[in-house]
Design a protein around this motif. Structure first.
Motif, PDB file in Angstrom:
ATOM      1  N   LEU A  51      66.784  11.113 -19.234  1.00  0.00           N
ATOM      2  CA  LEU A  51      66.538   9.865 -18.514  1.00  0.00           C
ATOM      3  C   LEU A  51      65.534  10.086 -17.383  1.00  0.00           C
ATOM      4  O   LEU A  51      64.603   9.291 -17.196  1.00  0.00           O
ATOM      5  N   ILE A  52      65.690  11.180 -16.627  1.00  0.00           N
ATOM      6  CA  ILE A  52      64.759  11.485 -15.545  1.00  0.00           C
ATOM      7  C   ILE A  52      63.358  11.736 -16.094  1.00  0.00           C
ATOM      8  O   ILE A  52      62.364  11.247 -15.547  1.00  0.00           O
ATOM      9  N   THR A  53      63.287  12.484 -17.190  1.00  0.00           N
ATOM     10  CA  THR A  53      61.980  12.791 -17.791  1.00  0.00           C
ATOM     11  C   THR A  53      61.266  11.533 -18.241  1.00  0.00           C
ATOM     12  O   THR A  53      60.072  11.335 -17.969  1.00  0.00           O
ATOM     13  N   GLY A  90      57.299   7.140 -17.524  1.00  0.00           N
ATOM     14  CA  GLY A  90      56.992   5.729 -17.321  1.00  0.00           C
ATOM     15  C   GLY A  90      56.213   5.503 -16.035  1.00  0.00           C
ATOM     16  O   GLY A  90      55.295   4.667 -15.983  1.00  0.00           O
ATOM     17  N   LEU A  91      56.559   6.255 -14.995  1.00  0.00           N
ATOM     18  CA  LEU A  91      55.864   6.155 -13.718  1.00  0.00           C
ATOM     19  C   LEU A  91      54.407   6.592 -13.858  1.00  0.00           C
ATOM     20  O   LEU A  91      53.489   5.936 -13.341  1.00  0.00           O
ATOM     21  N   LYS A  93      65.037  10.728 -27.171  1.00  0.00           N
ATOM     22  CA  LYS A  93      64.598  11.996 -26.608  1.00  0.00           C
ATOM     23  C   LYS A  93      63.138  11.897 -26.170  1.00  0.00           C
ATOM     24  O   LYS A  93      62.312  11.367 -26.904  1.00  0.00           O
ATOM     25  N   PRO A  94      62.822  12.407 -24.991  1.00  0.00           N
ATOM     26  CA  PRO A  94      61.424  12.373 -24.540  1.00  0.00           C
ATOM     27  C   PRO A  94      60.548  13.285 -25.384  1.00  0.00           C
ATOM     28  O   PRO A  94      60.942  14.404 -25.725  1.00  0.00           O
ATOM     29  N   ASP A  95      59.377  12.798 -25.754  1.00  0.00           N
ATOM     30  CA  ASP A  95      58.436  13.550 -26.574  1.00  0.00           C
ATOM     31  C   ASP A  95      57.274  13.975 -25.676  1.00  0.00           C
ATOM     32  O   ASP A  95      56.397  13.181 -25.367  1.00  0.00           O
ATOM     33  N   LEU A  96      57.275  15.245 -25.264  1.00  0.00           N
ATOM     34  CA  LEU A  96      56.258  15.722 -24.332  1.00  0.00           C
ATOM     35  C   LEU A  96      54.872  15.751 -24.958  1.00  0.00           C
ATOM     36  O   LEU A  96      53.879  15.403 -24.318  1.00  0.00           O
ATOM     37  N   TYR A 111      53.971  18.242 -11.628  1.00  0.00           N
ATOM     38  CA  TYR A 111      53.945  18.749 -13.008  1.00  0.00           C
ATOM     39  C   TYR A 111      53.989  17.597 -14.010  1.00  0.00           C
ATOM     40  O   TYR A 111      53.322  17.638 -15.047  1.00  0.00           O
ATOM     41  N   SER A 112      54.744  16.555 -13.678  1.00  0.00           N
ATOM     42  CA  SER A 112      54.878  15.424 -14.603  1.00  0.00           C
ATOM     43  C   SER A 112      53.576  14.651 -14.761  1.00  0.00           C
ATOM     44  O   SER A 112      53.359  13.994 -15.780  1.00  0.00           O
ATOM     45  N   ARG A 113      52.704  14.714 -13.764  1.00  0.00           N
ATOM     46  CA  ARG A 113      51.424  14.015 -13.905  1.00  0.00           C
ATOM     47  C   ARG A 113      50.244  14.986 -14.046  1.00  0.00           C
ATOM     48  O   ARG A 113      49.090  14.611 -13.867  1.00  0.00           O
ATOM     49  N   LYS A 114      50.566  16.231 -14.410  1.00  0.00           N
ATOM     50  CA  LYS A 114      49.520  17.232 -14.610  1.00  0.00           C
ATOM     51  C   LYS A 114      48.559  16.810 -15.719  1.00  0.00           C
ATOM     52  O   LYS A 114      47.336  16.935 -15.590  1.00  0.00           O
ATOM     53  N   THR A 115      49.113  16.273 -16.795  1.00  0.00           N
ATOM     54  CA  THR A 115      48.285  15.824 -17.914  1.00  0.00           C
ATOM     55  C   THR A 115      47.381  14.679 -17.494  1.00  0.00           C
ATOM     56  O   THR A 115      46.193  14.649 -17.827  1.00  0.00           O
ATOM     57  N   ALA A 116      47.938  13.716 -16.755  1.00  0.00           N
ATOM     58  CA  ALA A 116      47.145  12.575 -16.291  1.00  0.00           C
ATOM     59  C   ALA A 116      46.027  13.040 -15.364  1.00  0.00           C
ATOM     60  O   ALA A 116      44.893  12.552 -15.445  1.00  0.00           O
ATOM     61  N   ARG A 117      46.328  13.971 -14.478  1.00  0.00           N
ATOM     62  CA  ARG A 117      45.315  14.482 -13.553  1.00  0.00           C
ATOM     63  C   ARG A 117      44.168  15.130 -14.325  1.00  0.00           C
ATOM     64  O   ARG A 117      42.984  14.919 -14.024  1.00  0.00           O
TER      65      ARG A 117
END
Length: 288
Positions: free
Chosen positions: A13-15, A20-21, A63-66, A165-171
């Motif tokens: 859920l957190i992931t 989503g953010l 399940k979150p799909d990274l 880390y969660s927005r590393k890809t976006a950056r």
């Protein structure tokens, strides 16, 4: 108090919440930067709706799909990077900062983004995630000056690393793009804000509000609307209160504070924004 089951907090859920953010922040960056210049009217919004459905489905899965998350981020940036735009069109860029609800909620700010675009400007909205980073970063000052525990400091710095880390890809995707810029780092915002206010200003948006205005100006966005609820004391200190000094040190700055409240005059809001845009348009003509 009525008892409710609420959410069962879990790592999936957190992931997915963080994903989503990040999706939302990326959408704001790419959509607002292209919609005012689109070659085919409605093409940017059509592309936005296409990817919105894909992202909604992605965060709705159990399940979150990274890997899927990374593909979506790069896909969004790629498609908006290649959206046909009108050539040679230059519009004033207007940053939007202020109280967290009024800044992001169209209902609270009388659809200020739509207003700016209808008046021939480009809206620039800093990321929502930056506000969370600001909240966690504050613990460092509390540890150094207010007797907070080292455990709290360690936890909050770990939270900052997780968010980054969660927005590393976006950056990375935004940095490689032709049209867009990646978000700044909270440490850099704090460093810039320290020249104007103490990072001990942590009520409401605190020093972060000043830092966001400085970040926008560093990116070349010198026209800024500081949105605030009527009578919001923190905003009057670290928003409206620092505008004079910001303009003194940055003569190119064109900043206005606009009160948003149920009883506030919409006509007054509109007039203030239009006056700011007139100054911005004249500045563009002089630079041309």
């Amino acid at each position: 108090m009525e008892t409710t089951p609420g959410f069962k907090i879990s790592m999936p859920l957190i992931t997915k919440g963080l994903q989503g953010l990040v999706y939302g922040d990326v959408f704001m960056r790419v959509l607002y930067a292209t919609r005012p210049y689109e070659l085919v009217p409605g093409s940017a919004e059509k592309l936005h709706q296409k990817w919105l459905k894909i992202c909604q489905k992605a965060v709705s899965d159990k399940k979150p799909d990274l890997r899927g998350f990374e593909r979506n981020i790069y896909g969004i940036v790629h498609d908006f990077d290649n959206l046909p735009l009108r050539e040679g069109v230059v519009k004033p860029r207007v940053g939007i900062v202020g109280e967290i609800l009024v800044k992001f909620s169209p209902l609270a700010n009388n659809h200020v983004v739509d207003l700016l675009e209808s008046e021939g400007a480009e809206a620039v909205m800093p990321d929502l995630m930056d506000f969370l980073l600001y909240c966690f970063y504050n613990q460092n000052f509390k540890y150094e000056n207010l007797g907070a525990t080292w455990k709290g400091k360690a936890f909050c710095n770990a939270a900052i690393n997780i968010l980054e880390y969660s927005r590393k890809t976006a950056r990375a995707a935004l940095a490689k793009s032709k049209r867009f810029t990646p978000p700044g780092k909270i440490q850099d915002l704090a460093k810039m804000a320290r020249e104007y206010v103490s990072v001990g200003n942590q009520t409401g948006e605190g020093w972060f509000l000043t830092g966001e205005m400085l970040e926008l100006m560093e990116e070349g966005v010198t026209n800024i609307i500081c949105t605030q609820p009527f009578g919001c004391l923190p905003n009057h200190i670290v928003g409206k209160g620092v505008i004079k000094e910001l303009k003194r040190r940055n003569p190119q700055a064109n900043i206005i504070a606009v009160d948003y409240d149920a009883g506030a005059s919409e006509v007054n809001q509109l007039n203030r924004i239009k006056l700011m845009l007139t100054v911005a348009q004249n500045k563009l003509k002089n630079e041309a």
